[in-house]
Design a protein around this motif. Sequence first.
Motif, PDB file in Angstrom:
ATOM      1  N   GLU A 169       1.192   6.846  -6.898  1.00  0.00           N
ATOM      2  CA  GLU A 169       0.098   7.737  -7.256  1.00  0.00           C
ATOM      3  C   GLU A 169       0.494   9.200  -7.168  1.00  0.00           C
ATOM      4  O   GLU A 169      -0.148  10.057  -7.767  1.00  0.00           O
ATOM      5  CB  GLU A 169      -1.117   7.450  -6.375  1.00  0.00           C
ATOM      6  CG  GLU A 169      -1.791   6.140  -6.730  1.00  0.00           C
ATOM      7  CD  GLU A 169      -2.926   5.802  -5.793  1.00  0.00           C
ATOM      8  OE1 GLU A 169      -3.200   6.589  -4.859  1.00  0.00           O
ATOM      9  OE2 GLU A 169      -3.540   4.740  -5.982  1.00  0.00           O
ATOM     10  N   LYS A 204       2.086   1.910  -3.493  1.00  0.00           N
ATOM     11  CA  LYS A 204       0.996   2.417  -4.328  1.00  0.00           C
ATOM     12  C   LYS A 204       0.760   3.901  -4.085  1.00  0.00           C
ATOM     13  O   LYS A 204       0.523   4.666  -5.012  1.00  0.00           O
ATOM     14  CB  LYS A 204      -0.295   1.647  -4.055  1.00  0.00           C
ATOM     15  CG  LYS A 204      -0.338   0.295  -4.684  1.00  0.00           C
ATOM     16  CD  LYS A 204      -1.665  -0.373  -4.433  1.00  0.00           C
ATOM     17  CE  LYS A 204      -1.694  -1.757  -5.040  1.00  0.00           C
ATOM     18  NZ  LYS A 204      -2.957  -2.442  -4.781  1.00  0.00           N
ATOM     19  N   ASP A 229       0.825  -1.211   0.000  1.00  0.00           N
ATOM     20  CA  ASP A 229       0.000   0.000   0.000  1.00  0.00           C
ATOM     21  C   ASP A 229       0.859   1.262   0.000  1.00  0.00           C
ATOM     22  O   ASP A 229       0.512   2.258  -0.619  1.00  0.00           O
ATOM     23  CB  ASP A 229      -0.928   0.009   1.216  1.00  0.00           C
ATOM     24  CG  ASP A 229      -2.002  -1.063   1.114  1.00  0.00           C
ATOM     25  OD1 ASP A 229      -2.338  -1.434  -0.031  1.00  0.00           O
ATOM     26  OD2 ASP A 229      -2.491  -1.520   2.160  1.00  0.00           O
TER      27      ASP A 229
END
Length: 94
Positions: A10, A6, A3
């Motif tokens: 982003e 990610k 996570d």
Amino acid sequence: MSDKLKEVMELFFEKRESTKPFTLITSFLMIAIGLIFILGIMNDFNIKVKYVTLLFGIISIVDGIERLYKKENGRQVLLAVGIGCMWFGTFFFW
């Protein structure tokens, strides 16, 4: 992918779908930029950087129009158009 990774990805790469006409226009302009660079390498690095800045400006304006068409955040539209205007300014005042 974790996570945390990610979240970091982003920050730098936004996820958004692009419509086919805008993808074709952007791809065509990127190919034109690549050809300008290839021709520059073949001609002893006599690259017409001025025309590359014009194409980058067109790409940014097309991105702004696409964001406006998709009714995205107004700040994103203004950012894309503003960057396009900066590229055009570089082209005209070079």
